[in-house]
Scaffold this active site. Structure first.
Site, mmCIF file in Angstrom:
data_model
loop_
_atom_site.group_PDB
_atom_site.id
_atom_site.type_symbol
_atom_site.label_atom_id
_atom_site.label_comp_id
_atom_site.label_asym_id
_atom_site.label_seq_id
_atom_site.Cartn_x
_atom_site.Cartn_y
_atom_site.Cartn_z
ATOM 1 N N THR A 17 56.753 46.509 50.310
ATOM 2 C CA THR A 17 55.628 45.581 50.343
ATOM 3 C C THR A 17 54.568 46.052 49.362
ATOM 4 O OG1 THR A 17 53.728 44.819 51.665
ATOM 5 C CG2 THR A 17 54.837 46.817 52.415
ATOM 6 N N GLY A 34 46.144 40.809 49.081
ATOM 7 C CA GLY A 34 45.738 41.715 50.151
ATOM 8 C C GLY A 34 45.106 40.938 51.286
ATOM 9 N N ARG A 72 53.459 40.313 42.033
ATOM 10 C CA ARG A 72 54.675 40.521 42.813
ATOM 11 C C ARG A 72 55.927 40.650 41.941
ATOM 12 N NH1 ARG A 72 54.123 39.473 48.268
ATOM 13 N NH2 ARG A 72 56.355 39.072 48.423
ATOM 14 N N SER A 109 63.459 33.406 57.724
ATOM 15 C CA SER A 109 64.470 32.931 58.659
ATOM 16 C C SER A 109 63.863 32.694 60.031
ATOM 17 C CB SER A 109 65.629 33.935 58.766
ATOM 18 O OG SER A 109 66.582 33.486 59.707
ATOM 19 N N ASP A 123 51.499 45.588 49.438
ATOM 20 C CA ASP A 123 50.204 45.864 50.066
ATOM 21 C C ASP A 123 50.035 47.307 50.517
ATOM 22 O OD1 ASP A 123 49.227 43.280 49.761
ATOM 23 O OD2 ASP A 123 50.125 42.588 51.626
ATOM 24 N N SER A 131 29.144 43.791 30.550
ATOM 25 C CA SER A 131 30.132 43.075 31.376
ATOM 26 C C SER A 131 30.146 43.681 32.764
ATOM 27 C CB SER A 131 31.530 43.166 30.759
ATOM 28 O OG SER A 131 32.006 44.497 30.828
ATOM 29 N N ARG A 187 32.590 34.009 35.848
ATOM 30 C CA ARG A 187 33.930 33.434 35.802
ATOM 31 C C ARG A 187 34.771 34.018 36.939
ATOM 32 N NH1 ARG A 187 31.510 30.752 32.772
ATOM 33 N NH2 ARG A 187 32.056 30.051 30.665
ATOM 34 N N ALA A 227 35.587 49.010 38.264
ATOM 35 C CA ALA A 227 34.901 47.817 38.778
ATOM 36 C C ALA A 227 33.505 48.158 39.292
ATOM 37 C CB ALA A 227 35.722 47.181 39.900
#
Length: 309
Positions: free
Chosen positions: A111, A156, A240, A58, A113, A200, A231, A172
């Site tokens: 949120t 993020g 979300r 808005s 985040d 991997s 990739r 990771a």
């Protein structure tokens, strides 16, 4: 957010209050898009993602004239307090509006985040990181089968907390976030000196990392490591949506009830939060200050380094 809406409505009924819903956020507030809320209107919504009240940006609410029109709409309908759900923009508007018109407003942190001060977790964060983990687990299957290096970009822009926690959760090899400047050389070093026998590799990149997102990282690594089959996957808006996790449903429910009770106790201009499992209230102008680099504990970064070996 639906769990929060449900809790506000049911707490209002419990305390013998009349509850009104505003459609499409501040824009609906200006246009008078109001609906009566009762038990039936919030039945069977706790498991649904998004918000049954819809949302909208808005520009009008950013102006004094727009906020005056919103105040006029509220007074015309005898509404004497607001509960808002959102993040930076929502709370900035709530702070301005509440200050200008001495109008009671309490906020629920919504949120993905998790970047608001004054709460350990925001509504949506747990669901988002579980969505990321589920997606990367599937990507790992392909990476293992084809001996590939996958660079996965998660949301993020200003905060890397989705990348940080989900990256630890999926094992990771590297996590790139705005709060901790790994940089290109740091990433190259991590890959050069990491385990050579792994079939991997997964690299998580927050979209706000200074290198510039997963595709930029991919192009750099293709030059440095031509032997890798690289990739790139951008998870985007799937983070979300979806059914909220149990943690988010319970958290939002606690926040919704606390917001109503806070208003009844005369509190205003504050966000409901949870710190160390206890409900707390934080002024809007403090809550909207993002978690900064100093507030991402070195212990978390050390944990990432240790576990990526």
């Amino acid at each position: 957010m639906n769990a929060g809406i449900r809790a506000v409505v049911r707490a209002g009924i419990y305390y013998d209050l009349t509850v009104t819903g505003v459609l499409r956020g501040y824009e609906g507030l200006i246009n008078g898009d109001f609906i009566a809320m009762d038990r039936k209107s919030v039945a069977n919504i706790i498991q649904r993602g998004g918000t049954i009240l819809k949302t909208a940006r808005s520009d009008n609410f950013r102006t004094p004239a727009g906020r005056k029109k919103a105040h006029d709409q509220l007074k015309a309908r005898g509404i004497d307090a607001l509960v808002v759900i959102g993040g930076d923009g929502t709370f900035t508007g709530a702070h301005l509006f509440g200050t200008e018109y001495d109008f009671p407003v309490i906020g629920l942190p919504g949120t993905i985040d998790n970047d608001l001060a004054g709460t350990d977790f925001t509504i949506g964060y747990d669901t988002a990181i579980n969505t990321v983990v589920n997606a990367i687990d599937k990507i790992r299957d392909t990476a293992e089968s084809h001996d590939r290096l996958f660079i996965v970009e998660v949301m993020g822009r200003d905060s890397g907390l989705i990348a940080l926690r989900s990256g630890i959760g999926v094992g990771a090899e590297a996590i790139m976030i705005p709060e901790a400047n790994m940089g290109v050389q740091g990433l190259v070093n991590r890959l050069e000196y990491g385990r050579k026998d792994k079939s991997s590799k997964i690299i998580i990149v927050a979209e706000g990392d200074e290198v510039g997102g997963a595709f930029n990282v991919g192009e750099i690594l293709k030059e440095k490591f031509p032997q890798y089959d690289i990739r790139v996957s951008v998870l985007g808006h799937i983070q979300r949506g979806g059914k909220p996790s149990c943690m988010d449903r319970v958290l939002a429910s606690r926040f919704g009830v606390a917001a109503v009770e806070g208003l009844l106790n005369g509190q205003s201009g504050e966000m409901v939060g949870q710190i160390n499992r206890e409900i707390v209230f934080t002024p809007f102008d403090h809550a909207i200050k993002h978690i900064n680099a100093e507030e991402v504990s070195p212990a978390w970064l050390k944990l990432v380094e240790i576990l990526s070996l």
